[in-house]
Design an enzyme around this catalytic site. Structure first.
Site, PDB file in Angstrom:
ATOM      1  N   SER A  76       0.823  -1.222   0.000  1.00  0.00           N
ATOM      2  CA  SER A  76       0.000   0.000   0.000  1.00  0.00           C
ATOM      3  C   SER A  76       0.850   1.263   0.000  1.00  0.00           C
ATOM      4  CB  SER A  76      -0.937  -0.012   1.210  1.00  0.00           C
ATOM      5  OG  SER A  76      -0.180  -0.155   2.394  1.00  0.00           O
ATOM      6  N   ALA A 113       2.952   3.026  -5.215  1.00  0.00           N
ATOM      7  CA  ALA A 113       2.678   2.188  -6.390  1.00  0.00           C
ATOM      8  C   ALA A 113       1.364   1.431  -6.202  1.00  0.00           C
ATOM      9  CB  ALA A 113       3.835   1.210  -6.625  1.00  0.00           C
ATOM     10  N   ALA A 169       8.922   9.488   2.341  1.00  0.00           N
ATOM     11  CA  ALA A 169       9.646  10.221   1.294  1.00  0.00           C
ATOM     12  C   ALA A 169       9.685  11.712   1.637  1.00  0.00           C
ATOM     13  CB  ALA A 169       8.985   9.992  -0.057  1.00  0.00           C
ATOM     14  N   GLN A 170      10.833  12.301   1.430  1.00  0.00           N
ATOM     15  CA  GLN A 170      10.999  13.700   1.852  1.00  0.00           C
ATOM     16  C   GLN A 170      11.105  14.643   0.665  1.00  0.00           C
ATOM     17  OE1 GLN A 170      14.366  13.940   4.544  1.00  0.00           O
ATOM     18  NE2 GLN A 170      13.271  12.883   6.173  1.00  0.00           N
ATOM     19  N   GLU A 173      18.015  18.396  -6.467  1.00  0.00           N
ATOM     20  CA  GLU A 173      18.754  17.351  -5.756  1.00  0.00           C
ATOM     21  C   GLU A 173      19.925  16.897  -6.626  1.00  0.00           C
ATOM     22  OE1 GLU A 173      16.019  14.708  -3.104  1.00  0.00           O
ATOM     23  OE2 GLU A 173      14.878  15.219  -4.867  1.00  0.00           O
ATOM     24  N   ASP A 233      10.088  -8.759   0.138  1.00  0.00           N
ATOM     25  CA  ASP A 233       9.154  -9.900   0.029  1.00  0.00           C
ATOM     26  C   ASP A 233       8.706 -10.171  -1.412  1.00  0.00           C
ATOM     27  OD1 ASP A 233       9.375  -9.538   2.736  1.00  0.00           O
ATOM     28  OD2 ASP A 233       7.242  -9.308   3.132  1.00  0.00           O
ATOM     29  N   HIS A 251      21.994   6.110   0.652  1.00  0.00           N
ATOM     30  CA  HIS A 251      21.757   7.558   0.712  1.00  0.00           C
ATOM     31  C   HIS A 251      22.905   8.162   1.511  1.00  0.00           C
ATOM     32  CE1 HIS A 251      19.940  11.457   1.344  1.00  0.00           C
ATOM     33  NE2 HIS A 251      18.939  11.116   0.551  1.00  0.00           N
ATOM     34  N   ARG A 274      24.298  10.362  -6.203  1.00  0.00           N
ATOM     35  CA  ARG A 274      24.417   9.776  -4.867  1.00  0.00           C
ATOM     36  C   ARG A 274      25.557   8.784  -4.687  1.00  0.00           C
ATOM     37  NH1 ARG A 274      18.252   8.790  -3.251  1.00  0.00           N
ATOM     38  NH2 ARG A 274      17.935  11.019  -3.121  1.00  0.00           N
ATOM     39  N   HIS A 281      19.350   2.612   1.137  1.00  0.00           N
ATOM     40  CA  HIS A 281      18.199   3.477   0.903  1.00  0.00           C
ATOM     41  C   HIS A 281      17.253   2.951  -0.176  1.00  0.00           C
ATOM     42  CE1 HIS A 281      16.033   7.279   0.754  1.00  0.00           C
ATOM     43  NE2 HIS A 281      16.289   7.419  -0.542  1.00  0.00           N
ATOM     44  N   ARG A 325      20.037   5.189  -9.175  1.00  0.00           N
ATOM     45  CA  ARG A 325      18.795   5.969  -9.373  1.00  0.00           C
ATOM     46  C   ARG A 325      19.031   7.457  -9.166  1.00  0.00           C
ATOM     47  NH1 ARG A 325      14.582   7.854  -5.704  1.00  0.00           N
ATOM     48  NH2 ARG A 325      15.864   7.039  -4.018  1.00  0.00           N
ATOM     49  N   LEU A 337       9.396   7.966  -6.853  1.00  0.00           N
ATOM     50  CA  LEU A 337       7.954   8.201  -6.687  1.00  0.00           C
ATOM     51  C   LEU A 337       7.305   8.365  -8.050  1.00  0.00           C
ATOM     52  CD1 LEU A 337       7.993  10.592  -3.572  1.00  0.00           C
ATOM     53  CD2 LEU A 337       7.477   8.159  -3.606  1.00  0.00           C
TER      54      LEU A 337
HETATM   55  P1  FAD Z   1       6.652   1.131  -0.445  1.00  0.00           P
HETATM   56  O1  FAD Z   1       6.208   2.523  -0.309  1.00  0.00           O
HETATM   57  O2  FAD Z   1       7.858   0.708   0.300  1.00  0.00           O
HETATM   58  O3  FAD Z   1       5.443   0.203  -0.026  1.00  0.00           O
HETATM   59  C1  FAD Z   1       5.593  -1.188   0.037  1.00  0.00           C
HETATM   60  C2  FAD Z   1       4.340  -1.765   0.663  1.00  0.00           C
HETATM   61  O4  FAD Z   1       4.319  -3.177   0.543  1.00  0.00           O
HETATM   62  C3  FAD Z   1       4.206  -1.471   2.151  1.00  0.00           C
HETATM   63  O5  FAD Z   1       2.889  -1.039   2.391  1.00  0.00           O
HETATM   64  C4  FAD Z   1       4.464  -2.821   2.817  1.00  0.00           C
HETATM   65  O6  FAD Z   1       3.822  -2.980   4.048  1.00  0.00           O
HETATM   66  C5  FAD Z   1       3.916  -3.758   1.770  1.00  0.00           C
HETATM   67  N1  FAD Z   1       4.461  -5.113   1.797  1.00  0.00           N
HETATM   68  C6  FAD Z   1       5.743  -5.508   1.624  1.00  0.00           C
HETATM   69  N2  FAD Z   1       5.829  -6.841   1.675  1.00  0.00           N
HETATM   70  C7  FAD Z   1       4.570  -7.309   1.873  1.00  0.00           C
HETATM   71  C8  FAD Z   1       4.006  -8.590   2.024  1.00  0.00           C
HETATM   72  N3  FAD Z   1       4.746  -9.706   1.982  1.00  0.00           N
HETATM   73  N4  FAD Z   1       2.677  -8.705   2.240  1.00  0.00           N
HETATM   74  C9  FAD Z   1       1.883  -7.595   2.323  1.00  0.00           C
HETATM   75  N5  FAD Z   1       2.369  -6.350   2.187  1.00  0.00           N
HETATM   76  C10 FAD Z   1       3.704  -6.210   1.965  1.00  0.00           C
HETATM   77  N6  FAD Z   1      11.848   8.631  -3.614  1.00  0.00           N
HETATM   78  C11 FAD Z   1      11.543   9.736  -4.331  1.00  0.00           C
HETATM   79  O7  FAD Z   1      11.285   9.639  -5.530  1.00  0.00           O
HETATM   80  N7  FAD Z   1      11.521  10.958  -3.718  1.00  0.00           N
HETATM   81  C12 FAD Z   1      11.787  11.125  -2.393  1.00  0.00           C
HETATM   82  O8  FAD Z   1      11.728  12.223  -1.878  1.00  0.00           O
HETATM   83  C13 FAD Z   1      12.118   9.980  -1.632  1.00  0.00           C
HETATM   84  N8  FAD Z   1      12.431  10.097  -0.318  1.00  0.00           N
HETATM   85  C14 FAD Z   1      12.622   8.963   0.408  1.00  0.00           C
HETATM   86  C15 FAD Z   1      12.839   9.070   1.784  1.00  0.00           C
HETATM   87  C16 FAD Z   1      12.945   7.935   2.566  1.00  0.00           C
HETATM   88  C17 FAD Z   1      13.167   8.051   4.034  1.00  0.00           C
HETATM   89  C18 FAD Z   1      12.861   6.659   1.955  1.00  0.00           C
HETATM   90  C19 FAD Z   1      12.960   5.408   2.780  1.00  0.00           C
HETATM   91  C20 FAD Z   1      12.704   6.541   0.583  1.00  0.00           C
HETATM   92  C21 FAD Z   1      12.575   7.693  -0.186  1.00  0.00           C
HETATM   93  N9  FAD Z   1      12.375   7.604  -1.572  1.00  0.00           N
HETATM   94  C22 FAD Z   1      12.112   8.726  -2.283  1.00  0.00           C
HETATM   95  C23 FAD Z   1      12.212   6.320  -2.224  1.00  0.00           C
HETATM   96  C24 FAD Z   1      10.700   6.054  -2.366  1.00  0.00           C
HETATM   97  O9  FAD Z   1      10.031   6.533  -1.228  1.00  0.00           O
HETATM   98  C25 FAD Z   1      10.388   4.588  -2.518  1.00  0.00           C
HETATM   99  O10 FAD Z   1      11.191   4.009  -3.490  1.00  0.00           O
HETATM  100  C26 FAD Z   1       8.933   4.424  -2.946  1.00  0.00           C
HETATM  101  O11 FAD Z   1       8.099   5.066  -2.017  1.00  0.00           O
HETATM  102  C27 FAD Z   1       8.566   2.962  -3.036  1.00  0.00           C
HETATM  103  O12 FAD Z   1       7.181   2.884  -3.183  1.00  0.00           O
HETATM  104  P2  FAD Z   1       6.509   1.463  -3.339  1.00  0.00           P
HETATM  105  O13 FAD Z   1       5.061   1.700  -3.434  1.00  0.00           O
HETATM  106  O14 FAD Z   1       7.182   0.703  -4.404  1.00  0.00           O
HETATM  107  O15 FAD Z   1       6.883   0.720  -1.958  1.00  0.00           O
HETATM  108  C1  SIN Z   2      15.730  12.694  -0.241  1.00  0.00           C
HETATM  109  O1  SIN Z   2      14.857  13.487   0.073  1.00  0.00           O
HETATM  110  O2  SIN Z   2      16.932  12.895  -0.087  1.00  0.00           O
HETATM  111  C2  SIN Z   2      15.326  11.394  -0.824  1.00  0.00           C
HETATM  112  C3  SIN Z   2      15.053  11.554  -2.254  1.00  0.00           C
HETATM  113  C4  SIN Z   2      15.078  10.236  -2.958  1.00  0.00           C
HETATM  114  O3  SIN Z   2      15.437   9.208  -2.400  1.00  0.00           O
HETATM  115  O4  SIN Z   2      14.765  10.244  -4.157  1.00  0.00           O
END
Ligand code: FAD
Ligand code: SIN
Length: 533
Positions: free
Chosen positions: A12, A15, A46-47, A119, A221, A242, A288, A349, A384, A390
């Site tokens: 959730s 994506a 995400a920040q 950035e 997973d 990071h 990075r 990261h 990346r 995002l």
């Molecule tokens: P996630 O948002 O990680 O969601 C994964 C989901 O899957 C979670 O809800 C989890 O509970 C669920 N899940 C996992 N395994 C299972 C399972 N077996 N069964 C059921 N549920 C499961 N990117 C940017 O582009 N800009 C930013 O500013 C940025 N800042 C960031 C800051 C931080 C602190 C972090 C950690 C990352 C940042 N990133 C940023 C990277 C970006 O946030 C992530 O790559 C992106 O949000 C991933 O989205 P996602 O939907 O693929 O996965």
């Molecule tokens: C950050 O805010 O530095 C994270 C941005 C990213 O991972 O893309």
């Protein structure tokens, strides 16, 4: 217990939620399965923001070139162009869904266009953001829309254990994904979810490292489940560290956004000396991999526990309005960022590789899609570009949703032939300490041997350990009832093995994969593709 629906989304984050909303709007019934509370994921934390061509001074060509440059020769140009061109409409979609982004002149009460931040690796200001808590704004807005949607059911605290495939059930070709076994952690029962298609949106695998910016959910997973189901996995050696996570004994995984360097922040040693100019002419705004390696080198050479990010050239008012979250968090730890530098260290990261998919998010297993950080789309290559993740989540969620709508899956398999999860041969675990110990051991040797700087010897050491752990964990898994910890450990070990094997097969340094024994890049760049056969 059986649960049957049209489409299952596992995860959730941005994506998963984007896919669910788009597909539910087209009339599909969606089950969103998520292993914690709905908003607990990387997306929420995400920040910096979301990269998209928005300003008149920017261009698609420039965003494409910056992405390709960061990716060190390994990006797929077609994917990069596809994602970049869908950038502006992705931002518009979020706005239509109610997301409020920071605007220029907000402080003066004359808000106009979006405020665009910058950035590392970006040659232009192109990062749309909501102060320094972009993820929180986006995720909570979409979650409230999901809650209001009749076609979507959210299953919180439910962890997918394994995909159900035709090959595993009756061995018949052609193979297809039919659903997933899911552990409802609160009720301690395994539910058999059945659907026309399954979408993995499970995020990355950064929890395979001791120090990470990620929340506890990032245990790889989806990548592990897809691998076990026979999917191809690519470029797993490219783990992004990071450069700047807060270094403080009580700060677990707190990121200091790269946007701070985008707004002028300087990296300094404990004595105040700046050092980035010795590594790259773009200094603090180099991609990075370069900044993280420079910090790692300085910390090792000087025997420092951390380096510092100096923001004291900015006024308190500026810092409070642009980075309210970071300002307050640091304050809670006794750090006043307007008049003292912030202690920072690199941490795992982002998982650049993942399950190999095409431009529709389809995997090589019919009925299984993969989107977001768990997918390898070709966008990131060997490193990346900041804030492209995002964007990739939205673009590929949209593409997968369109593909399913235009190509409905017709399975001839009868749902009632799918067996329930079999617990007849297992008992309650008698020593959970094995699980927690193995978990710690894995994350420590991944940090020590498969980190920012690698050697063949260290990787071989890691391989021996990971193979041994995999055997132990498999034995445990086959004897005892499943729990969330055990499911995640099994997946982490699997993904760690994929990372180490991919790293060992790349005899060069490229992007995030830096080998002391092979410091140069080969002339031609090729993907590392692992498949079971
Ligand atoms: P996630 O948002 O990680 O969601 C994964 C989901 O899957 C979670 O809800 C989890 O509970 C669920 N899940 C996992 N395994 C299972 C399972 N077996 N069964 C059921 N549920 C499961 N990117 C940017 O582009 N800009 C930013 O500013 C940025 N800042 C960031 C800051 C931080 C602190 C972090 C950690 C990352 C940042 N990133 C940023 C990277 C970006 O946030 C992530 O790559 C992106 O949000 C991933 O989205 P996602 O939907 O693929 O996965
Ligand atoms: C950050 O805010 O530095 C994270 C941005 C990213 O991972 O893309």
């Amino acid at each position: 217990m059986y649960a049957q629906t049209d489409l299952i989304v596992i995860g959730s984050g941005l994506a998963g939620l984007t896919f669910a909303l788009k597909s539910a709007n087209a009339g599909y019934r969606i089950a969103v399965i998520t292993k914690e509370a709905v908003s607990e994921n990387s997306s929420y934390y995400a920040q910096g923001g979301i990269a998209a061509v928005w300003s008149m001074e920017d261009s698609y060509e420039s965003h494409v070139e910056d992405t390709l440059n960061a990716g060190a020769g390994l990006c797929n140009r077609e994917t990069v162009e596809f994602v970049v061109k869908h950038g502006p409409e992705s931002i518009e979609w979020l706005v239509q869904n109610g997301v409020v982004f920071s605007r220029r002149g907000e402080q003066s009460g004359h808000a106009s266009e979006f405020h665009l931040t910058r950035e590392g690796g970006h040659s232009k200001r192109r990062v749309v953001h909501a102060a320094d808590a972009t993820g929180q704004k986006v995720e909570s807005t979409l979650v409230s829309n999901i809650h209001n949607h009749d076609n979507i059911t959210i299953y919180e605290n439910c962890i997918a254990i394994e995909l159900i495939t035709r090959a595993k059930l009756d061995g018949c070709a052609p193979d297809a994904c039919l659903g997933a076994y899911v552990l409802d952690s609160e009720n301690e029962q395994v539910i058999t979810f059945i659907a026309q298609a399954v979408v993995l949106a499970t995020g990355g695998a950064s929890k395979s490292y001791l120090y990470t910016s990620n929340p506890d959910t990032s245990t790889g997973d989806g990548i592990a489940m897809a691998w076990r189901a026979g999917c191809q996995v690519a470029n797993m050696e490219f783990v992004q560290f990071h450069p700047t996570c807060l270094y403080h004994p009580h700060a677990k995984s707190f990121l200091i956004s790269e946007a701070m360097r985008g707004e002028g922040g300087k990296l300094v040693l404990p004595d105040g000396t700046e050092f980035m100019s010795r590594y790259d002419q773009r200094r603090e705004l180099a991609p990075r991999d370069i900044v993280a390696r420079a910090i790692d080198h300085e910390m090792k050479a000087g025997g420092f526990d951390c380096v510092f990010l100096d923001m004291t050239m900015k006024s308190k008012t500026f810092l409070q309005s642009h980075f309210p979250n970071i300002y307050t968090k640091c304050r809670e730890f006794g750090i006043h960022i307007d008049h003292e530098p912030i202690p920072v260290v690199p941490a795992a990261h982002y998982t650049c590789g993942g399950v190999d998919v095409d431009l529709n998010g389809t995997t090589n297993l019919p009925g299984l899609y993969c989107i977001g950080e768990c997918a390898n789309t070709g966008l990131h290559g060997a490193n990346r570009l900041a804030s492209n993740s995002l964007l990739e989540c939205i673009v590929f969620a949209d593409a997968a949703s369109r593909h399913i709508i235009e190509n409905p899956v017709k399975s001839d398999f009868q749902a009632q032939l799918i067996p329930h999860w079999d617990e007849s041969q297992v008992t309650d675990p008698n020593e959970m300490i094995v699980v927690s110990h193995n978990w710690d051991e894995l994350r420590r040797f991944m940090w020590d041997y498969v980190g920012i700087v690698r050697t063949e010897k260290r990787l071989q050491r890691a391989l021996r350990r990971v193979v041994m752990l995999a055997e132990e964990v498999q034995e445990f898994y086959s004897q005892f009832r499943v729990s969330r910890d055990l499911i995640e450990l099994r997946n982490l070990v699997q993904v760690a093995e994929l990372i180490v094997r991919s790293a060992l097969s790349r005899n060069e340094s490229r992007g995030l994969h830096f080998m002391l024994d092979h410091p140069d890049s080969l002339d031609s760049a090729t993907d590392t593709i692992l498949s079971k056969d």
